[in-house]
Design an enzyme around this catalytic site. Structure first.
Site, PDB file in Angstrom:
ATOM      1  N   LYS A 112       3.206 -15.357   2.149  1.00 27.09           N
ATOM      2  CA  LYS A 112       3.364 -16.036   0.856  1.00 27.09           C
ATOM      3  C   LYS A 112       4.855 -16.326   0.710  1.00 27.09           C
ATOM      4  CE  LYS A 112       1.753 -17.503  -3.136  1.00 27.09           C
ATOM      5  NZ  LYS A 112       0.873 -18.687  -3.233  1.00 27.09           N
ATOM      6  N   ASP A 168      -2.913 -18.249   0.257  1.00 30.83           N
ATOM      7  CA  ASP A 168      -3.939 -18.910  -0.568  1.00 30.83           C
ATOM      8  C   ASP A 168      -4.595 -20.056   0.214  1.00 30.83           C
ATOM      9  OD1 ASP A 168      -1.462 -20.179  -0.694  1.00 30.83           O
ATOM     10  OD2 ASP A 168      -1.622 -20.746  -2.806  1.00 30.83           O
ATOM     11  N   TYR A 212       0.822  -1.209   0.000  1.00 36.57           N
ATOM     12  CA  TYR A 212       0.000   0.000   0.000  1.00 36.57           C
ATOM     13  C   TYR A 212       0.859   1.264   0.000  1.00 36.57           C
ATOM     14  CZ  TYR A 212      -4.647  -2.044   0.935  1.00 36.57           C
ATOM     15  OH  TYR A 212      -5.839  -2.709   0.856  1.00 36.57           O
ATOM     16  N   ASP A 257     -12.173  -9.275   4.823  1.00 38.46           N
ATOM     17  CA  ASP A 257     -13.469  -9.247   4.125  1.00 38.46           C
ATOM     18  C   ASP A 257     -14.047 -10.656   4.049  1.00 38.46           C
ATOM     19  OD1 ASP A 257     -13.304  -6.507   3.577  1.00 38.46           O
ATOM     20  OD2 ASP A 257     -14.089  -6.764   1.540  1.00 38.46           O
ATOM     21  N   ASP A 305      -6.280  -7.177   4.352  1.00 35.71           N
ATOM     22  CA  ASP A 305      -7.429  -6.519   3.727  1.00 35.71           C
ATOM     23  C   ASP A 305      -8.363  -7.578   3.141  1.00 35.71           C
ATOM     24  OD1 ASP A 305      -9.021  -4.459   2.529  1.00 35.71           O
ATOM     25  OD2 ASP A 305      -8.002  -4.852   0.627  1.00 35.71           O
TER      26      ASP A 305
HETATM   27  C1  IPM Z   1     -10.356  -1.478   4.298  1.00 36.59           C
HETATM   28  C2  IPM Z   1     -10.646  -0.880   2.952  1.00 36.59           C
HETATM   29  C3  IPM Z   1      -9.505   0.057   2.586  1.00 36.59           C
HETATM   30  C4  IPM Z   1      -8.223  -0.748   2.528  1.00 36.59           C
HETATM   31  C5  IPM Z   1      -9.711   0.836   1.271  1.00 36.59           C
HETATM   32  C6  IPM Z   1     -11.015   1.603   1.251  1.00 36.59           C
HETATM   33  C7  IPM Z   1      -8.539   1.752   0.971  1.00 36.59           C
HETATM   34  O1  IPM Z   1     -10.831  -1.874   2.009  1.00 36.59           O
HETATM   35  O2  IPM Z   1     -10.227  -0.714   5.280  1.00 36.59           O
HETATM   36  O3  IPM Z   1     -10.294  -2.708   4.388  1.00 36.59           O
HETATM   37  O4  IPM Z   1      -7.896  -1.358   1.505  1.00 36.59           O
HETATM   38  O5  IPM Z   1      -7.513  -0.766   3.529  1.00 36.59           O
HETATM   39 MG    MG Z   2     -10.886  -3.835   2.807  1.00 32.50          MG
END
Ligand code: IPM
Ligand code: MG
Length: 366
Positions: free
Chosen positions: A192, A224, A144, A252, A248
């Site tokens: 990884k 993975d 990032y 999710d 990240d």
């Molecule tokens: C998160 C989001 C952010 C990230 C984006 C919106 C930049 O997906 O906080 O998980 O990738 O960190």
């Molecule tokens: Mg995210």
């Protein structure tokens, strides 16, 4: 001692969910006689429209002078094509906010409330009667932020760079081990290492740090495989520690095991103690985004943001009892069958954002 909290509603559903969270903060602070000063500021697209920058200096200054930051969400289609891209809400506000405030440790607990096991995207024989894992995501390093980054002069090549220093890995590993110590004493470090140099280094440093934590059982998993194991057998995990981009993605994925992205809170912590020494400075936000498609319709789930307030009381204000009261209120509202649309399944008539917030308030005051 009065704690200062910076409140940044942001874009999309941000203002709606933050309204509900602010009500909860007020009620809990009154109940425990915690003196708070809440100050709002602009962030994201709304800040860009008003000031030309998604993270105005005043907003950053306010955050620096606060004990904690409560953030809604930033971004939306209106700002997706802002040029230069560095002024888009995500890249121009969220990432610099994390970086400038030194918030390297992102805690993303994925808890499946028993009452929601039917809305988990996994079968009930896999999630059983609940699920409780914690993703510890490194937040201010890796791909990032690494340099160089950008397009070549001829426009035919793009570059992102993944960089990790030893100290960056060490400090997030410590957060992972400390979290595991307080929970199930199992830490899984995800990398990884079969391909990436940064991952081989990551693994080496995590192993080095592990000698300080003989009580914690450390394992390593390739990312993975971890993505697969999370849906195959999520109960094998206690704490997962991983680098920025893997965290990240995996967080999710973990969120869907709990029924909805709308349920997951997060805490981003640095190493700065709060002004009164009660805890650590931190930023608290739901892990979901600004959901522009449902903004302004009073249907967003405010629970992830309300649960983020629990983390705020716990980590920055040193008020564990207040945190527990918020979490119990959410549990009892869910046990009573109240649902927003995202966690309603087919059967129920869902509550709106405001109505769900009010149910939590009622449970808090009960
Ligand atoms: C998160 C989001 C952010 C990230 C984006 C919106 C930049 O997906 O906080 O998980 O990738 O960190
Ligand atoms: Mg995210």
């Amino acid at each position: 001692m009065t704690f200062k909290i910076a409140v940044l509603p942001g874009d999309g559903i941000g203002p709606e969910i933050i309204d509900q969270a602010v009500n909860v903060i007020g009620a809990v602070a009154a109940r425990f006689s915690i003196a708070l000063e809440l100050n709002s500021a602009l962030v994201g697209g709304i800040a860009y429209d008003a000031t030309g920058h998604p993270l105005p200096d005043e907003t950053l200054e306010l955050c620096r002078n606060s004990d904690a930051v409560l953030l809604g969400a930033v971004g939306g289609p209106k700002w997706d094509s802002v040029q230069p891209a560095s002024l888009r809400p995500e890249v121009g506000a969220l990432l610099p906010l994390r970086r400038e405030l030194g918030l390297f440790a992102n805690l993303r607990p994925a808890t499946l409330f028993r009452a929601l096991s039917a809305v988990s995207s996994l079968r009930s024989d896999i999630v059983g009667d609940g699920l409780d894992l914690l993703v510890v995501r490194e937040l201010t390093g890796g791909i990032y932020f690494g340099q160089p980054k950008g397009r070549s002069a001829d426009g035919l090549t793009a570059t992102d760079t993944c960089v990790y220093s030893k100290s960056e890995i060490e400090r997030i590993a410590v957060v992972g081990f400390e979290a595991a110590l307080k929970r199930g004493k199992k830490l899984c470090s995800v990398d990884k290492a079969n391909v990436l140099e940064t991952s081989r280094f990551w693994r080496e440093v995590v192993i080095e740090v592990s000698s300080r934590y003989p009580q914690v059982e450390l394992s390593h998993m390739l990312v993975d495989n971890c993505a697969m194991q999370l849906v195959r057998n999520p109960k094998q995990f206690d704490v997962i520690v991983t680098e920025n981009m893997f965290g990240d993605i995996l967080s999710d994925e973990a969120s869907m095991l709990t029924g909805s992205l709308g349920m997951l809170p997060s805490a981003s912590l640095g190493s700065t103690p709060t002004a009164g020494g009660a805890g650590t400075f931190g930023l608290y936000e739901p892990i979901h985004g600004s959901a522009p498609d449902i903004a302004g319709k009073n249907i967003a789930n405010p629970l992830a943001t309300i649960l983020s307030c629990a983390l705020l009381f716990r980590h920055s204000l040193g008020a564990e009892d207040a945190a527990v009261v918020i979490e119990s209120a959410v549990t009892s509202v869910l046990n009573a069958g109240y649902r927003t649309a995202d966690i309603a399944g087919n059967a129920d008539v869902p509550l709106g954002t405001v109505e769900m917030g009010n149910k939590v308030l009622e449970a808090l005051l009960a």
